[in-house]
Enzyme design. Sequence first.
Site, PDB file in Angstrom:
ATOM      1  N   ASP A 119       0.867  -9.512  -5.305  1.00 21.64           N
ATOM      2  CA  ASP A 119       2.035  -8.665  -5.007  1.00 21.64           C
ATOM      3  C   ASP A 119       1.883  -7.278  -5.635  1.00 21.64           C
ATOM      4  O   ASP A 119       2.793  -6.849  -6.175  1.00 21.64           O
ATOM      5  CB  ASP A 119       3.233  -9.235  -5.537  1.00 21.64           C
ATOM      6  CG  ASP A 119       4.579  -8.820  -5.230  1.00 21.64           C
ATOM      7  OD1 ASP A 119       4.669  -7.920  -4.341  1.00 21.64           O
ATOM      8  OD2 ASP A 119       5.638  -9.176  -5.709  1.00 21.64           O
ATOM      9  N   LEU A 137       0.997  -1.096   0.067  1.00 22.20           N
ATOM     10  CA  LEU A 137      -0.290   0.121   0.007  1.00 22.20           C
ATOM     11  C   LEU A 137       0.950   1.320  -0.075  1.00 22.20           C
ATOM     12  O   LEU A 137       0.349   2.317  -0.229  1.00 22.20           O
ATOM     13  CB  LEU A 137      -1.059  -0.082   1.226  1.00 22.20           C
ATOM     14  CG  LEU A 137      -2.024  -1.051   1.260  1.00 22.20           C
ATOM     15  CD1 LEU A 137      -2.910  -0.928   2.526  1.00 22.20           C
ATOM     16  CD2 LEU A 137      -2.951  -0.771  -0.099  1.00 22.20           C
TER      17      LEU A 137
END
Length: 428
Positions: free
Chosen positions: A309, A68
Amino acid sequence: MEQEQKRLLIRGARILNPARGEDYIGNILISGDRISAVSENLYDADAEVIEAKGLTAVPGFVDMHVHLRDPGFTDKEDIYTGCRAAAAGGVTSLLCMPNTKPAVDTPETVRYILDKAKTADAHVYVAAAITKGLKGEELCDLEALHDAGAIALSDDGRPVIDTACLVKALCEAPKLHMRVTAHCEDLFLAKKWVMHEGEISEKLNLPGVPAAAEDCGTAREIAAAAAYDVPVHICHVSTATSAALIRDAKARGVKVTAETAPHYLLLTDEALEKHDADYRMNPPLRSEKDRLAMIEAVKDGTIDVIATDHAPHTPAEKADFLHAPNGSIGMETSFAAAYTALVKTGILTLTELIEKMSVRPAELLGIEAGAIGAGEVADIALIDEHEAWVVDPEKLHGKSCNTPFKGMTLTGRVKATVCGGRVVFNEL
């Protein structure tokens, strides 16, 4: 007087619930953040209605591997934009990785992420760092990280260099009900590379990283898990040999689980002939032999989970092919890419794919997700499994647009997402 909970009725969907072996046409009634009832004949005159005829309702996807970029790299992504991208891909729960700035190696940073995520469009869970500063040398205070709310441990982005630190984490994690997710890479074999080492790298005269860099790392993690009889989860598997090592270890009773990403199922190192850094990730896109091995490993259960990912980078960073950072985004395209690679080709059924994208990762993380039923958390993705669409990076919902699937026609599309009873994405 207690305020009446908002109700939502999803009507006429095919309800696919692998956790209970269910597949039928029916309605789902949601009250607040929970599913209150599921049946073939269900009606509530006061509920907001989503007409879902022709769509399939599946438990929201659980992505075990997401970057993130928050804190520290919010020009690439932040918690809110990352969760918007998640919602657009039917991802209702995600595990965020610790290679932020600062790294997620203190209780304060864990709490920062969890506090900020309270109003985001997906449930955010935290994988805290195994070692301080992700340097692979000194173990973090794992109990303090757990007490702050972290549910997993990883130094993802790098391997844990000190094997003694890795073993301590592997042995401590089960006591804390945490899971170690391991980035397997031998850094002595992985130096200054641009792509997978093979025929294409030789043809392009570009420095490559051998499959052995991943394979040696995978072998070490499996050996440690076997020696101490503890679980380990192998991240982003991309090579035929790593898959074989995991398959053999499972057969011997080693407590190893594994994930791969959709780009390893659809793409190979030939994509690097475009000299486009959006096709650069770590591990890199491998050979066709490796791609076929990944598909076989998914099919036979060697690979437990499909994860993304998701790794956002800015267009400016990706503009320089030779010096760009590795990573590609993936949450918004994960279902479609996996469906195209595995279900459309007859390798998996839709039920089996949902197991790998929702049910199994929820089990591994020990979170409440992966099922549709009365009393369950109301996390649901509505999908059109037959819709074909072209991936346009400019129409994606996160901050960054570095997708390796740009311009590709994929089959299967998320049309709406409900997270905790709230409609967080709707293109119906």
